[in-house]
Design an enzyme around this catalytic site. Sequence first.
Site, PDB file in Angstrom:
ATOM      1  N   GLU A  34      -5.534  11.306  16.709  1.00  0.00           N
ATOM      2  CA  GLU A  34      -5.921  12.697  16.480  1.00  0.00           C
ATOM      3  C   GLU A  34      -6.791  12.832  15.227  1.00  0.00           C
ATOM      4  O   GLU A  34      -7.795  13.558  15.218  1.00  0.00           O
ATOM      5  CB  GLU A  34      -4.669  13.579  16.351  1.00  0.00           C
ATOM      6  N   GLN A  63       0.831  -1.212   0.000  1.00  0.00           N
ATOM      7  CA  GLN A  63       0.000   0.000   0.000  1.00  0.00           C
ATOM      8  C   GLN A  63       0.859   1.253   0.000  1.00  0.00           C
ATOM      9  O   GLN A  63       1.642   1.466   0.928  1.00  0.00           O
ATOM     10  CB  GLN A  63      -0.896  -0.021   1.245  1.00  0.00           C
ATOM     11  N   GLY A  64       0.723   2.075  -1.036  1.00  0.00           N
ATOM     12  CA  GLY A  64       1.493   3.311  -1.149  1.00  0.00           C
ATOM     13  C   GLY A  64       0.661   4.521  -0.780  1.00  0.00           C
ATOM     14  O   GLY A  64       0.213   5.274  -1.663  1.00  0.00           O
ATOM     15  N   TYR A  65       0.426   4.719   0.512  1.00  0.00           N
ATOM     16  CA  TYR A  65      -0.340   5.861   1.003  1.00  0.00           C
ATOM     17  C   TYR A  65       0.569   6.875   1.699  1.00  0.00           C
ATOM     18  O   TYR A  65       0.758   7.985   1.230  1.00  0.00           O
ATOM     19  CB  TYR A  65      -1.422   5.387   1.980  1.00  0.00           C
ATOM     20  N   SER A  66       1.111   6.495   2.853  1.00  0.00           N
ATOM     21  CA  SER A  66       1.841   7.439   3.704  1.00  0.00           C
ATOM     22  C   SER A  66       3.104   7.964   3.030  1.00  0.00           C
ATOM     23  O   SER A  66       3.763   7.254   2.260  1.00  0.00           O
ATOM     24  CB  SER A  66       2.231   6.779   5.034  1.00  0.00           C
ATOM     25  N   GLU A  88     -10.390  -1.816   5.215  1.00  0.00           N
ATOM     26  CA  GLU A  88      -9.316  -2.114   6.166  1.00  0.00           C
ATOM     27  C   GLU A  88      -9.871  -2.336   7.566  1.00  0.00           C
ATOM     28  O   GLU A  88      -9.315  -3.100   8.352  1.00  0.00           O
ATOM     29  CB  GLU A  88      -8.292  -0.975   6.183  1.00  0.00           C
ATOM     30  N   SER A 109      -4.045   8.062  12.831  1.00  0.00           N
ATOM     31  CA  SER A 109      -3.715   8.361  14.231  1.00  0.00           C
ATOM     32  C   SER A 109      -4.971   8.704  15.029  1.00  0.00           C
ATOM     33  O   SER A 109      -6.019   9.053  14.475  1.00  0.00           O
ATOM     34  CB  SER A 109      -2.726   9.528  14.312  1.00  0.00           C
ATOM     35  N   SER A 125       4.272  -1.547   4.351  1.00  0.00           N
ATOM     36  CA  SER A 125       4.415  -2.892   4.908  1.00  0.00           C
ATOM     37  C   SER A 125       4.714  -3.915   3.820  1.00  0.00           C
ATOM     38  O   SER A 125       4.005  -3.989   2.815  1.00  0.00           O
ATOM     39  CB  SER A 125       3.141  -3.300   5.642  1.00  0.00           C
TER      40      SER A 125
END
Length: 403
Positions: A384, A131-134, A255, A382, A172
């Site tokens: 938040e 997964q290429g998100y962050s 997810e 997160s 990951s």
Amino acid sequence: MDLTHSSEDEAFRSEVRQWLGDHLVGDFADLKGRGGPGNDLEAHDERLEWDRHLARHGWTCIGWPEEHGGRGLSLMQQVIFHEEYARANAPVRVNHLGEELLGPTLIAFGTPEQQRRFLPKIRAVEELWCQGYSEPGAGSDLANVSTRARLVEAGSATGREWAIDGQKVWTSLAQFADWIFVIARTEPGSTRHHGLSFLLVPTKQDGVEIRGIEQLTTGAEFNEVFFTDARTDADLIVGEPGAGWGVAMGLLGFERGVSTLGQQVGFAREFGAVVDLARANGAIDDPVIRDRLADAKVGLEVMRLNALRSLSQVTAGSDSSAAGGAGSIAKLVWGNWHRRLGELAMQVAGADGLTARGAPYDLDRFQRLFLFSRADTIYGGSDEIQRNILSERVLGLPREARP
């Protein structure tokens, strides 16, 4: 949600339990309890072969519609499978990102051609995904993505390709993946969630570099991924160009879907191990520790019931604000519970938890639990961010001030 099981459900539970008992034998028996957060590189190739064994016997993608190669099982039957799988102490699966995230996303948002191209290989565990998100500047704040992609002329079947430049992080198991699904900015000058696209990109090419990130728990299941003029065909975009935000949020809804029930049975197994340790070393005689163990037990059951209720209310692929913020609530509940369990494990272990069991850095399961669970309230969105979703999108409170 009706929590009672029909006779058909109970028969299915017996089928799953019997099959796992018959097949987690021989070499596969050695895989019991292997893998998982903080230890995801353990016996990876052997666990991959177990996943393919499951596929050959029809135990992958069980919730997918039959027309896409799945078994079309009901929500309760999917819950039963994940519960029995965890109770059997079966190894952690290596195909989660393909089977539980990308596959359902392609079923919901992909073209027929994309479904025919990718779904069979995901179901057979022949292609692995990451997964290429962050990004370094866009972790939980995914709308801040800066990785960019542009259409260029090429010799591919479509005559055009996406050329991708940028960086992803905390990816990951990228070192094992054949493909990566990438959120990239495809409209120059766009900001926030506008102008993003959801691209499917092969990792085995010169334009993709993968570097492992060594963790406190040892190993490097997380990675940095660098794109330097990486290429993918123009038709390997899910949804319309610039409309990738909705696809990305739909995937995050998957997810937090039914597989979380299996995750929580795994949590129960970890909790049981902490209780066993407390009994073995006498820590359970401490009234404070005994009270904390009781509180954790209550929290575990509340978490399970809340997850079942949430799953019955959220439509597959919904974003985190759906059903009264059910996805965000679930993430807050399990992330904080699991982090507290790690702290409790160290309290139960006492002074023994401060030293490695062997040189140079041989950690036991409780030390790995503590170290990895520190990240539970950060990854996957997160605390938040989840609280902002609940306050702004669900409760309708004023938006947080942004620069």
